[in-house]
Motif scaffolding. Structure first.
Motif, PDB file in Angstrom:
ATOM      1  N   ASP A 297     -83.333 -65.135  40.471  1.00  0.00           N
ATOM      2  CA  ASP A 297     -84.272 -64.120  40.459  1.00  0.00           C
ATOM      3  C   ASP A 297     -83.913 -62.570  40.806  1.00  0.00           C
ATOM      4  N   GLU A 298     -83.070 -62.667  41.872  1.00  0.00           N
ATOM      5  CA  GLU A 298     -82.347 -61.429  42.336  1.00  0.00           C
ATOM      6  C   GLU A 298     -81.342 -60.660  41.352  1.00  0.00           C
ATOM      7  N   VAL A 299     -80.795 -61.644  40.623  1.00  0.00           N
ATOM      8  CA  VAL A 299     -79.719 -61.171  39.623  1.00  0.00           C
ATOM      9  C   VAL A 299     -80.463 -60.583  38.595  1.00  0.00           C
ATOM     10  N   ARG A 300     -81.620 -61.317  38.273  1.00  0.00           N
ATOM     11  CA  ARG A 300     -82.504 -60.925  36.951  1.00  0.00           C
ATOM     12  C   ARG A 300     -83.267 -59.480  37.405  1.00  0.00           C
ATOM     13  N   ARG A 301     -83.441 -59.188  38.663  1.00  0.00           N
ATOM     14  CA  ARG A 301     -84.099 -58.060  38.985  1.00  0.00           C
ATOM     15  C   ARG A 301     -83.142 -56.697  39.233  1.00  0.00           C
ATOM     16  N   MET A 302     -81.954 -57.128  38.897  1.00  0.00           N
ATOM     17  CA  MET A 302     -80.756 -56.040  39.067  1.00  0.00           C
ATOM     18  C   MET A 302     -81.023 -55.088  38.135  1.00  0.00           C
ATOM     19  N   PRO A 303     -80.832 -53.666  38.361  1.00  0.00           N
ATOM     20  CA  PRO A 303     -80.972 -52.891  37.315  1.00  0.00           C
ATOM     21  C   PRO A 303     -79.999 -52.989  35.958  1.00  0.00           C
ATOM     22  N   PRO A 304     -80.347 -52.482  34.919  1.00  0.00           N
ATOM     23  CA  PRO A 304     -79.554 -52.673  33.592  1.00  0.00           C
ATOM     24  C   PRO A 304     -78.071 -52.292  34.045  1.00  0.00           C
ATOM     25  N   ALA A 305     -77.556 -51.228  34.680  1.00  0.00           N
ATOM     26  CA  ALA A 305     -76.317 -50.968  35.059  1.00  0.00           C
ATOM     27  C   ALA A 305     -76.012 -50.698  36.511  1.00  0.00           C
ATOM     28  N   VAL A 306     -74.949 -51.076  37.129  1.00  0.00           N
ATOM     29  CA  VAL A 306     -74.978 -51.038  38.575  1.00  0.00           C
ATOM     30  C   VAL A 306     -73.629 -50.241  38.610  1.00  0.00           C
ATOM     31  N   ASP A 307     -72.904 -50.003  37.775  1.00  0.00           N
ATOM     32  CA  ASP A 307     -71.707 -49.119  37.737  1.00  0.00           C
ATOM     33  C   ASP A 307     -71.497 -48.217  36.812  1.00  0.00           C
TER      34      ASP A 307
END
Length: 622
Positions: A297-307
């Protein structure tokens, strides 16, 4: 597990020619064969691996969903494959002489190695405590020998047996693949299961995952997503500027406890308390799985781009947008599909023939592997989804028929672009399916088209057999030609890949009744779009008729089905309508089922998506 610098030959498809850096290493790493004992990703780890690999910043290098096991020895896994057979780590595992006397321990000590022997590895809860913890049935020489104890099935031909099989075939000891496989149990029986002294221990190993990250900021974001669920999270390896940051995530539900006395294995500390032992293990399994679900669930809630690195533009020197600047029309498509050496545009570029040719040549100039550029004049239709006359050549040589050879992770297939349906964009989905095929499985691939799905499974996994069914005669012929290419493909390391594949031309509804009931471990069913008959439009049965024919040939206890359906955007991500169709079909045959994973495979139209629901049968209803 660090990832190799070197890519396998042909690891990237023709359509991805020019990719380099992190994206190319991701394709190479994910395209390699699974070297674990099971030869597949653990079913409980499919969800988290898919969630991470779907993102451009990451790819998984190793995983385990958690398991319990019995063992004897020092508990060091690496010794299981070396000292257990009485030879040094410098020697090949299968080149060593079989173990057949009591001198093994002395030889192992000479080499300075310990000893580790595992029994009854199980990635699921203990369902039969009295059977699993019955230590008197661990001796292979005993008439009551029970190798699984209700845990994972004993592996069949696998990664560590390939060299021995090749030696048998090449050295004339076996007449072929089938004969070598028949001789293998005798070889394994000689080199395993030797009675040894020492205490029997119970171990529970929690979830563990290693992920390669594209940047330090991406690694930091992943660790932040993991920490609410797992305490043990850290960066285990890094190389600045090369996209080599490995994050390790592992659980804290471990357990190690002796079950017998070290000097007398007949003294069992917990005889009569098997239910209590099972409770210890099962509680850890369930806590471990709950943490994994929170992590997903946490991974799927990550924003589209994290770098700040884009996977495509960072890998390709000149992006498609650069082409627009070179054309007066400014009408070059930003997206197109490449199959083999053919670029396919979804729409015909505006303008006259010369302007269209300019667009096609500009695309070809960006990728020297592209020799022909075509465009669709209409959408795909019909159950065969064959383009027919809807493709026109706008640049390059005119071919009739329009046939090409497509390469995906080193596997070649022949595609008639006018008479059959094929999508290179389904490559990651085919990879995802391959990663779930375990050793020794019997696999049925329906609606196989030109055969890339079945060719991938036969060439990249250790399945016992693969049967593929296709109605379209042109597509079936393409699949047979692909099978001949597989036989000659030197980059394919799996012995007997082409021999284990059988292609049947015919209607699925006619072929399935002729197959043995309850005989397949896995069915892959990428059924075609049926227009208004599909359930996503609310007018059809969602393929229920096909489903009711498939279920009788799938093994009722542990058989897995990859069911492809079409869903509207409001049905995602749970796809309850698709799940209800599957539950109704299983109930009709008195079967229990559980959903392993729901994958969003791609978009087929505005607000309409192709999805795959992975389902496992869990036995017949009482």
């Amino acid at each position: 597990m660090p990832v190799d610098d070197d890519s396998e030959p042909g690891a990237a498809s023709t359509g991805q020619a020019g990719l380099s850096g992190f994206q190319a290493r991701k394709e190479s790493a994910l395209g390699k064969r699974d070297k674990s004992n099971a030869g597949r990703i653990d079913p409980r780890a499919v969800d988290i691996c898919a969630a991470i690999n779907d993102r451009s910043e990451y790819f998984t290098t190793s995983s385990c969903a958690g398991r319990c096991l019995l063992y004897r020895g020092d508990g060091i896994k690496s010794h299981h494959h070396f000292a257990a057979a009485g030879y040094s780590q410098e020697e090949s595992t299968l080149d060593a002489p079989p173990v057949n006397d009591a001198s093994t321990n002395n030889e192992a000590e000479t080499h300075g190695l310990g000893f580790f022997e595992r029994f009854r590895v199980s990635h699921d809860v203990v369902h039969e405590p009295a059977r699993y913890f019955n230590l008197s049935t661990l001796d292979p020489n005993d008439a009551q020998y029970d190798p699984t104890g209700g845990g994972d099935p004993v592996r069949s031909v696998g990664q560590f047996d390939h060299m021995q099989l090749q030696k048998q075939v090449g050295g004339g000891q076996a007449e072929g693949w089938a004969d070598a496989v028949a001789q293998l149990p005798t070889h394994l029986a000689k080199s395993a299961g030797v009675a040894r002294e020492g205490a029997i221990w119970l171990r529970f190993e929690p979830f563990i995952l290693h992920v390669m990250c594209r940047s330090l900021s991406a690694a930091s974001a992943l660790m932040a997503a993991a920490r609410p669920s797992f305490k043990n999270v850290g960066l285990t390896s890094f190389k600045h500027g090369y996209g080599r940051y490995i994050v390790a995530i592992w659980g804290d539900e471990g357990l190690d406890m002796p079950l017998t006395a070290p000097d007398d294995p007949s003294i069992m500390f917990f005889a009569g308390r098997e239910d209590w032992l099972a409770k210890l293990v099962n509680e850890r399994h369930k806590r471990n799985w709950a943490k994994m679900e929170r992590f997903v669930d946490e991974v799927r809630r990550m924003p589209p781009a994290v770098d700040d690195v884009d996977g495509w533009s960072a890998s390709v020197p000149s992006s498609i947008h650069d082409i627009n600047d070179t054309l007066a029309t400014g009408s070059t498509p930003k997206r197109f599909e490449v199959v083999g050496d053919v670029a396919i545009l979804n729409n015909v570029p505006p303008g006259n023939d010369n302007e269209r040719e300019t667009v096609g040549k500009a695309i070809m100039a960006q990728n020297k592997a592209i020799k022909v550029c075509v465009a669709r004049t209409s959408s795909l239709s019909g159950t065969e989804r064959a383009p027919g006359q809807s493709l026109i050549t706008i640049a390059g040589a005119k071919r009739s028929p329009l046939i090409t050879t497509h390469v995906e992770y080193g596997i070649q297939c022949v595609v008639d672009l006018e008479k059959s349906f094929f999508s290179a964009r389904m490559g990651p989905e085919r990879l995802r399916i391959c990663q779930q095929v375990a050793r020794g499985e019997r696999v049925l691939v329906l609606f196989c088209g030109v055969g890339m799905d079945c060719l991938q499974i036969a060439g990249r996994t250790q399945a016992e057999s693969v049967i593929a069914v296709e109605l379209n005669p042109i597509a079936a012929e393409c699949a047979r030609r692909g099978q001949r290419l597989l036989e000659r493909n030197k980059s394919v390391k799996t012995i007997g890949a082409a021999e284990r594949l059988k292609i049947i031309e015919g209607n699925v509804t006619d072929v399935i009744p002729s197959l043995q009931r309850e005989s397949f471990d896995r069915i892959v069913a990428p059924r075609p779009k049926e227009g208004e008959l599909d359930g996503d439009l609310g007018l059809g049965d969602g393929g229920a008729a096909f489903l009711e024919q498939m279920l009788p040939v799938l093994k009722p206890d542990g058989g897995e089905l990859h069911w492809y359906d079409f869903a509207a955007d409001h049905e995602l991500p749970g796809c309850e309508r698709t799940k209800e169709t599957l539950e109704k079909g299983c109930s009709k045959f008195g079967l229990n089922m559980e959903v392993i994973h729901v994958a969003q495979v791609g978009s087929i139209a505005k607000r309409q998506f192709r999805v795959c629901m992975d389902v496992r049968l869990t036995g017949k209803k009482s």
